[in-house]
Design a protein around this motif. Structure first.
Motif, PDB file in Angstrom:
ATOM      1  N   PHE A  64      -7.547   7.053  -1.787  1.00 21.20           N
ATOM      2  CA  PHE A  64      -6.381   6.376  -2.372  1.00 21.20           C
ATOM      3  C   PHE A  64      -5.088   6.979  -1.811  1.00 21.20           C
ATOM      4  O   PHE A  64      -4.163   6.249  -1.424  1.00 21.20           O
ATOM      5  N   ALA A  65      -5.021   8.312  -1.747  1.00 15.81           N
ATOM      6  CA  ALA A  65      -3.836   8.983  -1.218  1.00 15.81           C
ATOM      7  C   ALA A  65      -3.645   8.674   0.266  1.00 15.81           C
ATOM      8  O   ALA A  65      -2.504   8.471   0.732  1.00 15.81           O
ATOM      9  N   CYS A  66      -4.744   8.601   1.017  1.00 16.97           N
ATOM     10  CA  CYS A  66      -4.644   8.275   2.445  1.00 16.97           C
ATOM     11  C   CYS A  66      -4.121   6.861   2.646  1.00 16.97           C
ATOM     12  O   CYS A  66      -3.354   6.595   3.583  1.00 16.97           O
ATOM     13  N   GLN A  67      -4.518   5.945   1.771  1.00 17.67           N
ATOM     14  CA  GLN A  67      -4.002   4.580   1.855  1.00 17.67           C
ATOM     15  C   GLN A  67      -2.489   4.544   1.628  1.00 17.67           C
ATOM     16  O   GLN A  67      -1.762   3.815   2.319  1.00 17.67           O
ATOM     17  N   VAL A  68      -2.025   5.329   0.669  1.00 13.88           N
ATOM     18  CA  VAL A  68      -0.590   5.379   0.384  1.00 13.88           C
ATOM     19  C   VAL A  68       0.173   5.944   1.585  1.00 13.88           C
ATOM     20  O   VAL A  68       1.184   5.383   2.017  1.00 13.88           O
ATOM     21  N   VAL A  69      -0.326   7.048   2.128  1.00 16.44           N
ATOM     22  CA  VAL A  69       0.343   7.665   3.279  1.00 16.44           C
ATOM     23  C   VAL A  69       0.329   6.716   4.477  1.00 16.44           C
ATOM     24  O   VAL A  69       1.338   6.541   5.171  1.00 16.44           O
ATOM     25  N   TYR A  70      -0.820   6.083   4.704  1.00 12.70           N
ATOM     26  CA  TYR A  70      -0.937   5.142   5.818  1.00 12.70           C
ATOM     27  C   TYR A  70      -0.004   3.947   5.615  1.00 12.70           C
ATOM     28  O   TYR A  70       0.546   3.402   6.578  1.00 12.70           O
ATOM     29  N   GLY A  71       0.182   3.546   4.351  1.00  9.29           N
ATOM     30  CA  GLY A  71       1.120   2.462   4.075  1.00  9.29           C
ATOM     31  C   GLY A  71       2.548   2.844   4.415  1.00  9.29           C
ATOM     32  O   GLY A  71       3.296   2.057   5.018  1.00  9.29           O
ATOM     33  N   TYR A  72       2.947   4.070   4.055  1.00  9.51           N
ATOM     34  CA  TYR A  72       4.307   4.517   4.386  1.00  9.51           C
ATOM     35  C   TYR A  72       4.499   4.688   5.891  1.00  9.51           C
ATOM     36  O   TYR A  72       5.608   4.479   6.408  1.00  9.51           O
ATOM     37  N   LEU A  73       3.436   5.039   6.601  1.00  7.98           N
ATOM     38  CA  LEU A  73       3.551   5.197   8.052  1.00  7.98           C
ATOM     39  C   LEU A  73       3.709   3.860   8.770  1.00  7.98           C
ATOM     40  O   LEU A  73       3.994   3.828   9.969  1.00  7.98           O
ATOM     41  N   HIS A  91       0.806  -1.213   0.000  1.00 11.42           N
ATOM     42  CA  HIS A  91       0.000   0.000   0.000  1.00 11.42           C
ATOM     43  C   HIS A  91       0.846   1.273   0.000  1.00 11.42           C
ATOM     44  O   HIS A  91       0.314   2.358  -0.242  1.00 11.42           O
ATOM     45  N   GLY A  92       2.135   1.117   0.305  1.00  9.58           N
ATOM     46  CA  GLY A  92       3.008   2.276   0.275  1.00  9.58           C
ATOM     47  C   GLY A  92       3.802   2.372  -1.014  1.00  9.58           C
ATOM     48  O   GLY A  92       3.535   3.216  -1.874  1.00  9.58           O
ATOM     49  N   VAL A  93       4.756   1.462  -1.177  1.00  5.28           N
ATOM     50  CA  VAL A  93       5.682   1.534  -2.311  1.00  5.28           C
ATOM     51  C   VAL A  93       4.986   1.213  -3.631  1.00  5.28           C
ATOM     52  O   VAL A  93       5.024   1.998  -4.592  1.00  5.28           O
ATOM     53  N   ILE A  94       4.332   0.037  -3.692  1.00  8.19           N
ATOM     54  CA  ILE A  94       3.730  -0.394  -4.961  1.00  8.19           C
ATOM     55  C   ILE A  94       2.572   0.522  -5.362  1.00  8.19           C
ATOM     56  O   ILE A  94       2.428   0.902  -6.527  1.00  8.19           O
ATOM     57  N   LYS A  95       1.764   0.899  -4.393  1.00  6.87           N
ATOM     58  CA  LYS A  95       0.603   1.742  -4.712  1.00  6.87           C
ATOM     59  C   LYS A  95       1.028   3.146  -5.146  1.00  6.87           C
ATOM     60  O   LYS A  95       0.320   3.808  -5.902  1.00  6.87           O
ATOM     61  N   THR A  96       2.174   3.623  -4.676  1.00  6.26           N
ATOM     62  CA  THR A  96       2.686   4.911  -5.137  1.00  6.26           C
ATOM     63  C   THR A  96       2.958   4.879  -6.631  1.00  6.26           C
ATOM     64  O   THR A  96       2.580   5.805  -7.369  1.00  6.26           O
ATOM     65  N   ALA A  97       3.614   3.819  -7.086  1.00  6.88           N
ATOM     66  CA  ALA A  97       3.907   3.691  -8.518  1.00  6.88           C
ATOM     67  C   ALA A  97       2.622   3.583  -9.332  1.00  6.88           C
ATOM     68  O   ALA A  97       2.482   4.216 -10.394  1.00  6.88           O
TER      69      ALA A  97
END
Length: 352
Positions: free
Chosen positions: A245-254, A87-93
């Protein structure tokens, strides 16, 4: 050594297979790399779609031994570590290229973009916000359920070591006096932590509670942003879906701290529980390492090495003989040329 004659604690073949392939007590990582089950579980957890990751770990949560402290801690770290990757790295791409695609689809003006139907979080016009949000909430429920089960868990691997390692008992008996002399305040403090961890209670799991407090803060912050956006836009608007979608990415990096502490050496700073694994029958056991090869297998391996050595020596000998033959022909040619030059110097001069 794993006791195959003991039938207590065995589970059904499905759970035993998955448990043993995921975290074996008697196999190495190289053995795991050969198991299709291990590759399937690792690959599926990297799918960044909102509902896949929590459903996979819900399945694992039902499979693992939830009475063991280490298994619960490992479940939390593996779950949140996978979230950081998927949810962080892959979803960012994925989000980046999706935004580029829907933006460049504009005809003449950026206001003609197609992000409301093909942007991040929207699949072919079908808004899956409800499903993705449900998977998001399921992540929190699974992690905190595992955390609240820690006080009821036991350090089974440590108990099994104490109960079954007869050789260790004999050594401790022989050197009991020396151990008493060396046992200072630091060792007593460590023993208290061990006993507390073995008996369960809120001390079980070590310092992982602080990571979970951080995770709850990250989740509530992301939800607060979502609620704020939803109050400024119509219900289920595409902007709301993109924000989710953006919140999921941020939450993944956290979740990156969980990924870092899933490294074995750093994991020990979180919990004092003994690392456990499963035998081929799905029972909790302390790690014993790969099963030693039998004497017959070792003889076969040794014979194979000897045969390979003989093949290499034979091949090398053939190469040496061939080089000798080539060298002999070169020397013979050289001698004939010298003799011809000595007998017929005029012919040699003409040849030059």
């Amino acid at each position: 050594k794993v006791d195959d004659e003991d039938t207590t604690g065995r589970v059904d073949c499905l759970r035993a297979k998955i448990r043993h392939s995921e975290m074996p007590c008697d196999r190495s990582i190289f053995w795991q790399l050969k198991q299709p089950t291990w590759w399937i579980m690792r690959t599926v957890t990297l799918i960044p779609w909102g509902g896949i990751l929590p459903l996979v770990f819900l399945f694992l949560f039902l499979i693992i031994d939830k009475g063991d402290e280490f298994q619960l801690v490992q479940f939390i770290l593996l779950f949140k570590g996978s979230q950081f990757i998927s949810h962080g790295v892959i979803k960012t791409a994925i989000g980046f290229f999706t935004y580029v695609k829907c933006t460049f689809a504009a005809q003449g003006s950026l206001m003609d973009h197609e992000c409301e139907t093909s942007g991040p979080g929207v699949i072919d016009g079908w808004r899956v916000f409800e499903v993705m949000f449900g998977g998001w909430v399921l992540q929190i429920l699974l992690v905190w359920t595992a955390f609240f089960m820690l006080p009821c868990s036991e350090d089974k691997a440590r108990s099994d070591l104490i109960a079954t390692d007869v050789a260790t008992k004999e050594i401790l008996a022989d050197y009991e006096a020396a151990v008493v002399d060396i046992a200072d305040a630091k060792q007593q403090d460590s023993a208290k932590k061990t006993n507390a961890s073995k008996k369960g209670g809120w001390s079980a799991g070590g310092k992982i509670r602080y990571l979970l407090f951080w995770d709850m803060f990250a989740f509530l912050s992301s939800v607060a942003v979502m609620v704020w956006i939803m109050t400024t836009r119509p219900a289920w608007d595409w902007v709301v879906i993109h924000t989710f979608f953006a919140c999921q990415v941020v939450y993944g990096y956290l979740a990156m701290p969980f990924f870092i502490f899933s490294i074995p050496l750093l994991r020990e700073t979180l919990t004092h529980s003994v690392q456990s694994g499963y035998d081929s029958y799905g029972r909790i056991r302390p790690l014993v390492g790969p099963t030693p090869k039998s004497e017959e297998q070792m003889k076969k391996d040794l014979q194979w090495l000897e045969d390979e050595k003989a093949k290499i020596a034979k091949k090398h000998g053939e190469q040496v003989e061939e080089e000798k033959r080539d060298y002999g022909l070169q020397e013979l040619t050289k001698k004939i040329r010298e003799m011809f030059t000595h007998l017929f110097p005029w012919a040699a001069g003409d040849a030059e």
